[in-house]
Design a protein around this motif. Sequence first.
Motif, PDB file in Angstrom:
ATOM      1  N   ILE A 217       0.840  -1.195   0.000  1.00 22.24           N
ATOM      2  CA  ILE A 217       0.000   0.000   0.000  1.00 22.24           C
ATOM      3  C   ILE A 217       0.876   1.246   0.000  1.00 22.24           C
ATOM      4  N   TYR A 218       0.564   2.174  -0.912  1.00 25.64           N
ATOM      5  CA  TYR A 218       1.307   3.428  -0.997  1.00 25.64           C
ATOM      6  C   TYR A 218       0.596   4.523  -0.215  1.00 25.64           C
ATOM      7  N   GLY A 221       4.514   8.945   0.079  1.00 27.64           N
ATOM      8  CA  GLY A 221       5.921   8.763  -0.268  1.00 27.64           C
ATOM      9  C   GLY A 221       6.542   7.443   0.142  1.00 27.64           C
ATOM     10  N   SER A 222       5.757   6.522   0.707  1.00 31.32           N
ATOM     11  CA  SER A 222       6.297   5.237   1.151  1.00 31.32           C
ATOM     12  C   SER A 222       5.356   4.099   0.782  1.00 31.32           C
ATOM     13  N   LEU A 223       5.947   2.915   0.585  1.00 35.29           N
ATOM     14  CA  LEU A 223       5.175   1.690   0.408  1.00 35.29           C
ATOM     15  C   LEU A 223       5.213   0.901   1.704  1.00 35.29           C
ATOM     16  N   HIS A 224       4.166   0.107   1.960  1.00 37.94           N
ATOM     17  CA  HIS A 224       4.051  -0.598   3.227  1.00 37.94           C
ATOM     18  C   HIS A 224       3.638  -2.044   3.016  1.00 37.94           C
ATOM     19  N   TRP A 225       4.208  -2.933   3.840  1.00 42.49           N
ATOM     20  CA  TRP A 225       3.869  -4.346   3.861  1.00 42.49           C
ATOM     21  C   TRP A 225       3.638  -4.780   5.307  1.00 42.49           C
ATOM     22  N   LEU A 226       2.969  -5.920   5.484  1.00 45.49           N
ATOM     23  CA  LEU A 226       2.874  -6.567   6.792  1.00 45.49           C
ATOM     24  C   LEU A 226       3.948  -7.641   6.872  1.00 45.49           C
ATOM     25  N   THR A 227       4.619  -7.741   8.013  1.00 40.31           N
ATOM     26  CA  THR A 227       5.691  -8.717   8.165  1.00 40.31           C
ATOM     27  C   THR A 227       5.146 -10.059   8.626  1.00 40.31           C
ATOM     28  N   GLU A 228       5.945 -11.087   8.364  1.00 39.52           N
ATOM     29  CA  GLU A 228       5.590 -12.454   8.729  1.00 39.52           C
ATOM     30  C   GLU A 228       6.173 -12.772  10.093  1.00 39.52           C
ATOM     31  N   GLY A 229       5.507 -13.646  10.853  1.00 37.82           N
ATOM     32  CA  GLY A 229       6.037 -14.046  12.152  1.00 37.82           C
ATOM     33  C   GLY A 229       4.950 -14.145  13.193  1.00 37.82           C
ATOM     34  N   GLU A 230       5.355 -14.344  14.457  1.00 34.64           N
ATOM     35  CA  GLU A 230       4.376 -14.488  15.537  1.00 34.64           C
ATOM     36  C   GLU A 230       3.592 -13.204  15.744  1.00 34.64           C
ATOM     37  N   ASN A 260      -3.581 -13.089   5.440  1.00 33.19           N
ATOM     38  CA  ASN A 260      -4.206 -12.047   4.630  1.00 33.19           C
ATOM     39  C   ASN A 260      -5.726 -12.106   4.735  1.00 33.19           C
ATOM     40  N   ARG A 261      -6.253 -13.130   5.378  1.00 28.56           N
ATOM     41  CA  ARG A 261      -7.693 -13.193   5.573  1.00 28.56           C
ATOM     42  C   ARG A 261      -8.148 -12.219   6.659  1.00 28.56           C
ATOM     43  N   ASP A 262      -7.299 -12.027   7.678  1.00 29.32           N
ATOM     44  CA  ASP A 262      -7.711 -11.252   8.844  1.00 29.32           C
ATOM     45  C   ASP A 262      -7.187  -9.822   8.857  1.00 29.32           C
ATOM     46  N   LEU A 263      -5.984  -9.602   8.363  1.00 35.45           N
ATOM     47  CA  LEU A 263      -5.369  -8.284   8.372  1.00 35.45           C
ATOM     48  C   LEU A 263      -5.173  -7.785   6.945  1.00 35.45           C
ATOM     49  N   VAL A 264      -5.680  -6.605   6.665  1.00 34.94           N
ATOM     50  CA  VAL A 264      -5.550  -6.014   5.334  1.00 34.94           C
ATOM     51  C   VAL A 264      -5.160  -4.553   5.469  1.00 34.94           C
ATOM     52  N   MET A 265      -4.117  -4.144   4.771  1.00 35.72           N
ATOM     53  CA  MET A 265      -3.739  -2.731   4.768  1.00 35.72           C
ATOM     54  C   MET A 265      -4.478  -1.983   3.668  1.00 35.72           C
ATOM     55  N   CYS A 266      -4.641  -0.666   3.875  1.00 35.50           N
ATOM     56  CA  CYS A 266      -5.326   0.142   2.881  1.00 35.50           C
ATOM     57  C   CYS A 266      -4.930   1.602   3.061  1.00 35.50           C
ATOM     58  N   ASN A 267      -5.231   2.403   2.055  1.00 31.59           N
ATOM     59  CA  ASN A 267      -5.017   3.848   2.094  1.00 31.59           C
ATOM     60  C   ASN A 267      -6.397   4.496   2.127  1.00 31.59           C
ATOM     61  N   LEU A 268      -6.715   5.150   3.231  1.00 34.90           N
ATOM     62  CA  LEU A 268      -7.994   5.831   3.361  1.00 34.90           C
ATOM     63  C   LEU A 268      -7.740   7.320   3.560  1.00 34.90           C
ATOM     64  N   ASP A 269      -8.086   8.110   2.546  1.00 32.12           N
ATOM     65  CA  ASP A 269      -7.935   9.562   2.629  1.00 32.12           C
ATOM     66  C   ASP A 269      -6.496   9.941   2.942  1.00 32.12           C
ATOM     67  N   ASP A 270      -5.549   9.293   2.243  1.00 36.33           N
ATOM     68  CA  ASP A 270      -4.110   9.526   2.404  1.00 36.33           C
ATOM     69  C   ASP A 270      -3.622   9.194   3.807  1.00 36.33           C
ATOM     70  N   ARG A 271      -4.241   8.226   4.460  1.00 38.30           N
ATOM     71  CA  ARG A 271      -3.791   7.740   5.753  1.00 38.30           C
ATOM     72  C   ARG A 271      -3.539   6.240   5.652  1.00 38.30           C
ATOM     73  N   LEU A 272      -2.447   5.788   6.251  1.00 45.41           N
ATOM     74  CA  LEU A 272      -2.176   4.357   6.289  1.00 45.41           C
ATOM     75  C   LEU A 272      -3.102   3.714   7.307  1.00 45.41           C
ATOM     76  N   CYS A 273      -3.835   2.689   6.862  1.00 44.30           N
ATOM     77  CA  CYS A 273      -4.787   2.014   7.738  1.00 44.30           C
ATOM     78  C   CYS A 273      -4.588   0.507   7.662  1.00 44.30           C
ATOM     79  N   VAL A 274      -4.914  -0.158   8.746  1.00 40.49           N
ATOM     80  CA  VAL A 274      -4.924  -1.620   8.786  1.00 40.49           C
ATOM     81  C   VAL A 274      -6.294  -2.067   9.262  1.00 40.49           C
ATOM     82  N   SER A 275      -6.890  -2.973   8.502  1.00 47.74           N
ATOM     83  CA  SER A 275      -8.204  -3.500   8.814  1.00 47.74           C
ATOM     84  C   SER A 275      -8.046  -4.868   9.468  1.00 47.74           C
TER      85      SER A 275
END
Length: 373
Positions: A217-218, A221-230, A260-275
């Motif tokens: 998700i952009y 000025g930055s791209l974002h990912w969710l990391t793997e792990g506990e 990816n079923r439970d956590l989803v990133m998104c851009n809402l009104d130019d804000r980084l969000c996690v669902s």
Amino acid sequence: MDLLPNDVVELILERLDVKSLLKFKSVSKQWKSTIQCRAFQERQLMNRRQSGNPDVLFVSVCDHSYLFDTVFEDMRTLVVGSSVSVKIPTPWAKKRLYNVCKSSCDGLICLHDANVPNIVANPTTRWHRTFPLSTYQRLRYHEDRVSSTPWANLGFGKDKTNGTFKPVCLYNSAEFGGLYNDDNSTTICEVFDFTTNAWRYVVPASPYPILPYQDPIYVDGSLHWLTEGETANVLSFDLHTETFQVMSKAPFLHHHHHSNRDLVMCNLDDRLCVSEKMWPKQVIWSFDSDRGTWNEIYSIDLNITSSWLGKHRFSLTPLGVVDKDKLLFCEPLTGDPLLTLDPKTKSYEIAHEFLYHTSALPLCYFQSLITIL
């Protein structure tokens, strides 16, 4: 208009829609030069963002044409609140199905596929440019030893300092047995340079492995990912400095298992969000970059939405913010229908529903004149 100073004319033109501006390029050489100027295009886009809701673009990503009454189309755009959607003719090959980066940037979208060049396109002006596959894309589909590795979706964004656009491919190095990885990183990062028309590696890459199959998700000025792990962290890649950092810990990190079923990133009104989906609700957290904190901004009652969408395994897909504060979201697999949630009244409405089967997924974008030279 001839009696008005040029700066006044520009102020008027900046407030017009893209369709009108494309027509007005033929008025005079001066108007054409003004409309083609990047500074003017950026001001026009800023006005567009401030004055209205984003449009919704539907991009075909799966061929269901064998189903009864399914309609196959490359792209279709919709103004939120309108019952009419408009087909967008595309100049690339018909029946070619592309994945699409889930974040648009300055009115541009990025399409990627396994066996043909990637595409960056402006759906409003119909401009597009192809660019070659990354090393990962080529190896993923043409080397038997990596044929079972998870797919890494491309990210697409802009270096806000110098204004350059950058597609990025980030994937876990373990999937390639350490191939092309001679530092302590657990990921491999490829960045495309439109100036040289070539991919290059970023070293060092991230020391944190990322969740597979997710959509980068952009935001700002930055791209974002969710990391793997506990515990799931949010990994940020600054497109100017080309460096990685893990962002502030968030309330959704308390789970022991993530997907990816439970956590989803998104851009809402130019804000980084996690669902975060936790039945019977789905909570959306927004990152406050000034304070480094996460705040709950929406809570979707899944018991209510299931009456329209049914009970689904995957998280609903947040798309954008309309009418200043209403959440626009959709069913995760088909993108149909589009629903809105008013956070003040806790009420839900159908914003759009196709009358026929569709194989397209939606994303929000603002119409612009921007291209990449």
